[in-house]
Write a protein that holds these residues in place. Structure first.
Motif, PDB file in Angstrom:
ATOM      1  N   TYR A  48       0.897  -1.204  -0.080  1.00  0.00           N
ATOM      2  CA  TYR A  48       0.032   0.227   0.007  1.00  0.00           C
ATOM      3  C   TYR A  48       0.909   1.284  -0.005  1.00  0.00           C
ATOM      4  O   TYR A  48       0.355   2.340   0.420  1.00  0.00           O
ATOM      5  CB  TYR A  48      -0.758   0.150   1.157  1.00  0.00           C
ATOM      6  N   GLN A  49       1.803   1.186  -0.717  1.00  0.00           N
ATOM      7  CA  GLN A  49       2.904   2.358  -0.786  1.00  0.00           C
ATOM      8  C   GLN A  49       2.269   3.571  -1.301  1.00  0.00           C
ATOM      9  O   GLN A  49       1.467   3.541  -2.052  1.00  0.00           O
ATOM     10  CB  GLN A  49       4.040   2.070  -1.594  1.00  0.00           C
ATOM     11  N   ASN A  50       2.254   4.659  -0.342  1.00  0.00           N
ATOM     12  CA  ASN A  50       1.861   6.062  -0.624  1.00  0.00           C
ATOM     13  C   ASN A  50       0.322   6.226  -0.585  1.00  0.00           C
ATOM     14  O   ASN A  50      -0.262   6.980  -1.002  1.00  0.00           O
ATOM     15  CB  ASN A  50       2.481   6.446  -2.067  1.00  0.00           C
ATOM     16  N   ARG A  51      -0.233   5.163  -0.041  1.00  0.00           N
ATOM     17  CA  ARG A  51      -1.503   5.120   0.176  1.00  0.00           C
ATOM     18  C   ARG A  51      -1.940   4.692   1.440  1.00  0.00           C
ATOM     19  O   ARG A  51      -3.007   4.262   1.922  1.00  0.00           O
ATOM     20  CB  ARG A  51      -2.666   4.762  -0.833  1.00  0.00           C
ATOM     21  N   LEU A  52      -1.236   4.510   2.481  1.00  0.00           N
ATOM     22  CA  LEU A  52      -1.034   4.104   3.788  1.00  0.00           C
ATOM     23  C   LEU A  52      -0.671   5.264   4.905  1.00  0.00           C
ATOM     24  O   LEU A  52       0.589   5.398   4.599  1.00  0.00           O
ATOM     25  CB  LEU A  52      -0.139   2.715   4.105  1.00  0.00           C
ATOM     26  N   MET A  53      -1.559   5.870   5.571  1.00  0.00           N
ATOM     27  CA  MET A  53      -1.200   7.143   6.286  1.00  0.00           C
ATOM     28  C   MET A  53      -1.466   6.563   7.842  1.00  0.00           C
ATOM     29  O   MET A  53      -2.163   5.737   8.118  1.00  0.00           O
ATOM     30  CB  MET A  53      -2.351   7.922   5.934  1.00  0.00           C
ATOM     31  N   ASN A  54      -0.640   7.422   8.551  1.00  0.00           N
ATOM     32  CA  ASN A  54      -0.584   7.312  10.001  1.00  0.00           C
ATOM     33  C   ASN A  54      -0.627   8.516  10.825  1.00  0.00           C
ATOM     34  O   ASN A  54       0.008   9.413  10.257  1.00  0.00           O
ATOM     35  CB  ASN A  54       0.595   6.245  10.596  1.00  0.00           C
ATOM     36  N   ILE A  55      -1.341   8.348  11.942  1.00  0.00           N
ATOM     37  CA  ILE A  55      -0.920   9.735  12.770  1.00  0.00           C
ATOM     38  C   ILE A  55      -0.315   9.250  14.145  1.00  0.00           C
ATOM     39  O   ILE A  55      -0.392   8.345  14.578  1.00  0.00           O
ATOM     40  CB  ILE A  55      -2.472  10.058  13.248  1.00  0.00           C
ATOM     41  N   HIS A  56       0.565   9.869  14.291  1.00  0.00           N
ATOM     42  CA  HIS A  56       1.716   9.626  15.254  1.00  0.00           C
ATOM     43  C   HIS A  56       1.889  10.708  16.612  1.00  0.00           C
ATOM     44  O   HIS A  56       2.087  11.885  16.190  1.00  0.00           O
ATOM     45  CB  HIS A  56       3.070   9.298  15.020  1.00  0.00           C
ATOM     46  N   PRO A  57       1.704  10.432  17.750  1.00  0.00           N
ATOM     47  CA  PRO A  57       1.706  11.666  18.655  1.00  0.00           C
ATOM     48  C   PRO A  57       3.096  12.190  19.157  1.00  0.00           C
ATOM     49  O   PRO A  57       3.420  12.091  20.391  1.00  0.00           O
ATOM     50  CB  PRO A  57       0.870  11.077  19.932  1.00  0.00           C
ATOM     51  N   CYS A  87       2.389  16.705  17.103  1.00  0.00           N
ATOM     52  CA  CYS A  87       1.801  15.250  16.339  1.00  0.00           C
ATOM     53  C   CYS A  87       2.241  15.386  14.738  1.00  0.00           C
ATOM     54  O   CYS A  87       2.212  16.481  14.312  1.00  0.00           O
ATOM     55  CB  CYS A  87       0.251  14.988  16.573  1.00  0.00           C
ATOM     56  N   THR A  88       1.910  14.187  14.222  1.00  0.00           N
ATOM     57  CA  THR A  88       2.466  14.160  12.806  1.00  0.00           C
ATOM     58  C   THR A  88       1.714  12.968  12.052  1.00  0.00           C
ATOM     59  O   THR A  88       1.584  12.120  12.631  1.00  0.00           O
ATOM     60  CB  THR A  88       3.987  13.318  12.643  1.00  0.00           C
ATOM     61  N   VAL A  89       1.338  13.533  10.743  1.00  0.00           N
ATOM     62  CA  VAL A  89       0.508  12.680   9.793  1.00  0.00           C
ATOM     63  C   VAL A  89       1.665  12.329   8.731  1.00  0.00           C
ATOM     64  O   VAL A  89       2.259  13.216   8.159  1.00  0.00           O
ATOM     65  CB  VAL A  89      -0.715  13.094   9.201  1.00  0.00           C
ATOM     66  N   HIS A  90       1.781  10.785   8.785  1.00  0.00           N
ATOM     67  CA  HIS A  90       2.938  10.664   7.544  1.00  0.00           C
ATOM     68  C   HIS A  90       2.317   9.228   6.864  1.00  0.00           C
ATOM     69  O   HIS A  90       1.456   8.611   7.300  1.00  0.00           O
ATOM     70  CB  HIS A  90       4.196  10.366   8.404  1.00  0.00           C
ATOM     71  N   PHE A  91       3.340   9.127   5.689  1.00  0.00           N
ATOM     72  CA  PHE A  91       3.021   8.007   5.002  1.00  0.00           C
ATOM     73  C   PHE A  91       3.820   6.891   5.746  1.00  0.00           C
ATOM     74  O   PHE A  91       4.738   7.063   6.106  1.00  0.00           O
ATOM     75  CB  PHE A  91       3.284   7.961   3.522  1.00  0.00           C
ATOM     76  N   VAL A  92       3.079   5.557   5.825  1.00  0.00           N
ATOM     77  CA  VAL A  92       3.677   4.579   6.371  1.00  0.00           C
ATOM     78  C   VAL A  92       4.813   3.987   5.452  1.00  0.00           C
ATOM     79  O   VAL A  92       4.369   3.486   4.228  1.00  0.00           O
ATOM     80  CB  VAL A  92       2.729   3.743   7.058  1.00  0.00           C
ATOM     81  N   THR A  93       5.835   3.395   5.805  1.00  0.00           N
ATOM     82  CA  THR A  93       7.159   2.855   4.997  1.00  0.00           C
ATOM     83  C   THR A  93       7.512   1.949   6.142  1.00  0.00           C
ATOM     84  O   THR A  93       7.225   1.879   7.402  1.00  0.00           O
ATOM     85  CB  THR A  93       8.256   3.755   4.733  1.00  0.00           C
ATOM     86  N   PRO A  94       8.391   0.780   5.581  1.00  0.00           N
ATOM     87  CA  PRO A  94       8.992  -0.311   6.435  1.00  0.00           C
ATOM     88  C   PRO A  94       9.728   0.443   7.806  1.00  0.00           C
ATOM     89  O   PRO A  94       9.704  -0.350   8.636  1.00  0.00           O
ATOM     90  CB  PRO A  94       9.619  -1.208   5.467  1.00  0.00           C
ATOM     91  N   LYS A  95      10.240   1.473   7.613  1.00  0.00           N
ATOM     92  CA  LYS A  95      10.792   2.012   8.814  1.00  0.00           C
ATOM     93  C   LYS A  95      10.022   2.623   9.896  1.00  0.00           C
ATOM     94  O   LYS A  95       8.988   3.704   9.330  1.00  0.00           O
ATOM     95  CB  LYS A  95      11.950   3.064   8.319  1.00  0.00           C
ATOM     96  N   LEU A  96       9.753   2.110  10.993  1.00  0.00           N
ATOM     97  CA  LEU A  96       8.684   2.275  11.879  1.00  0.00           C
ATOM     98  C   LEU A  96       8.372   3.890  12.184  1.00  0.00           C
ATOM     99  O   LEU A  96       9.497   4.561  12.697  1.00  0.00           O
ATOM    100  CB  LEU A  96       8.959   1.616  13.150  1.00  0.00           C
ATOM    101  N   HIS A 102      -6.828  15.690  16.012  1.00  0.00           N
ATOM    102  CA  HIS A 102      -8.099  15.587  15.603  1.00  0.00           C
ATOM    103  C   HIS A 102      -8.338  16.812  14.242  1.00  0.00           C
ATOM    104  O   HIS A 102      -9.239  16.805  13.550  1.00  0.00           O
ATOM    105  CB  HIS A 102      -9.224  15.997  16.484  1.00  0.00           C
ATOM    106  N   ARG A 103      -7.450  17.668  14.482  1.00  0.00           N
ATOM    107  CA  ARG A 103      -7.384  18.819  13.544  1.00  0.00           C
ATOM    108  C   ARG A 103      -6.539  18.506  12.128  1.00  0.00           C
ATOM    109  O   ARG A 103      -7.122  18.823  11.098  1.00  0.00           O
ATOM    110  CB  ARG A 103      -6.964  20.081  14.397  1.00  0.00           C
ATOM    111  N   ILE A 104      -5.565  17.782  12.377  1.00  0.00           N
ATOM    112  CA  ILE A 104      -4.652  17.670  11.340  1.00  0.00           C
ATOM    113  C   ILE A 104      -4.879  16.415  10.423  1.00  0.00           C
ATOM    114  O   ILE A 104      -4.691  16.391   9.224  1.00  0.00           O
ATOM    115  CB  ILE A 104      -3.138  17.911  11.486  1.00  0.00           C
ATOM    116  N   TYR A 105      -5.417  15.400  11.020  1.00  0.00           N
ATOM    117  CA  TYR A 105      -5.522  14.196  10.430  1.00  0.00           C
ATOM    118  C   TYR A 105      -6.772  14.133   9.272  1.00  0.00           C
ATOM    119  O   TYR A 105      -6.580  14.073   8.164  1.00  0.00           O
ATOM    120  CB  TYR A 105      -6.012  12.915  11.369  1.00  0.00           C
ATOM    121  N   PRO A 106      -7.984  14.869   9.571  1.00  0.00           N
ATOM    122  CA  PRO A 106      -9.087  15.154   8.704  1.00  0.00           C
ATOM    123  C   PRO A 106      -8.392  15.972   7.455  1.00  0.00           C
ATOM    124  O   PRO A 106      -8.717  15.516   6.358  1.00  0.00           O
ATOM    125  CB  PRO A 106     -10.013  15.647   9.245  1.00  0.00           C
ATOM    126  N   GLN A 107      -7.517  16.757   7.851  1.00  0.00           N
ATOM    127  CA  GLN A 107      -6.848  17.763   6.769  1.00  0.00           C
ATOM    128  C   GLN A 107      -6.043  16.853   5.755  1.00  0.00           C
ATOM    129  O   GLN A 107      -6.187  16.965   4.617  1.00  0.00           O
ATOM    130  CB  GLN A 107      -6.081  18.873   7.443  1.00  0.00           C
TER     131      GLN A 107
END
Ligand code: GAR
Length: 206
Positions: free
Chosen positions: A97-106, A131-140, A171-176
């Motif tokens: 799911y490269q470049n279409r798998l997103m995560n929110i991290h505190p 907090c950060t919203v990022h695409f998920v890659t194999p590096k945690l 809650h503000r940046i993830y929907p964005q």
């Protein structure tokens, strides 16, 4: 028809923020690896389809991830959003799911990947957290960053007070970020994220 799959494990407050703000999304499916996740109840109340895939029922990570991918692919989602999904996903799953798998991290990545971010922030005496919203890659927790929000660490802050203020920003940046993605405004430029026209997305209430 654009669909979004949200993966949860617990409270689901980020999931709720996405449900309330969904835009240009025709269909949402929530999948939990935890049958007792509070977020499942919330999703059902919103009339959203829920799927429980208890990881305890699988002999290893690979078989769980394969079953998860099958459930996801059945819905052909444009995006998969991890919202407090507390399981490490195999490299194979992440690459699928490269470049279409997103995560929110505190935390403000690349600071404090992994767990216990607020306690570690306090321990280090940092003055700005977030907090950060990022695409998920194999590096945690180290994939390309899409959006971040920062808050000051205040005198007297505890893990709980920090978590509460960071969560408000989540809650503000993830929907964005999800809105940008669904509107095809996120492009990858040499492994960095560029947002085309980064004005606030018009969010429609669910
Ligand atoms: C959120 O703070 C999210 O950033 C964090 O778990 C919490 C889930 O809350 N995720 C991670 O730590 C992922 N490594 P929620 O279930 O209320 O959205």
């Amino acid at each position: 028809m654009e669909s979004l799959v949200i993966l949860i494990s617990g409270n689901g407050s980020n999931m709720l923020a996405l449900l309330e703000a969904r835009s240009q999304i025709d269909r949402v499916i929530v999948i939990s690896n935890n049958p007792n996740a509070r977020g499942l109840e919330i999703a059902r109340k919103y009339g959203v389809e829920t799927i429980v895939l208890d990881h305890h029922a699988f002999p290893n990570r690979q078989t769980f991830d394969t079953a998860l991918a099958e459930r996801i692919d059945a819905h052909q989602p444009k995006l998969i959003a991890l919202a407090g999904f507390m399981r490490i996903l195999s490299d194979r799953f992440v690459q699928r799911y490269q470049n279409r798998l997103m995560n929110i991290h505190p935390s403000l990545l690349p600071a404090f990947p992994g767990l216990g971010t607020h306690a570690r922030a306090l321990q280090e005496g940092i003055k700005i957290h977030g907090c950060t919203v990022h695409f998920v890659t194999p590096k945690l927790d180290l994939g390309p960053i899409i959006i971040q929000a920062a808050i000051p660490v205040l005198p007297g802050d505890t893990e709980e007070t920090l978590a509460t203020r960071v969560l408000q920003q989540e809650h503000r940046i993830y929907p964005q970020a999800v809105c940008w993605f669904m509107e095809d405004r996120i492009i990858m430029n040499e492994n960095h994220v560029e947002v085309l026209d980064s004005r606030i997305c018009e969010l429609t209430l669910y």
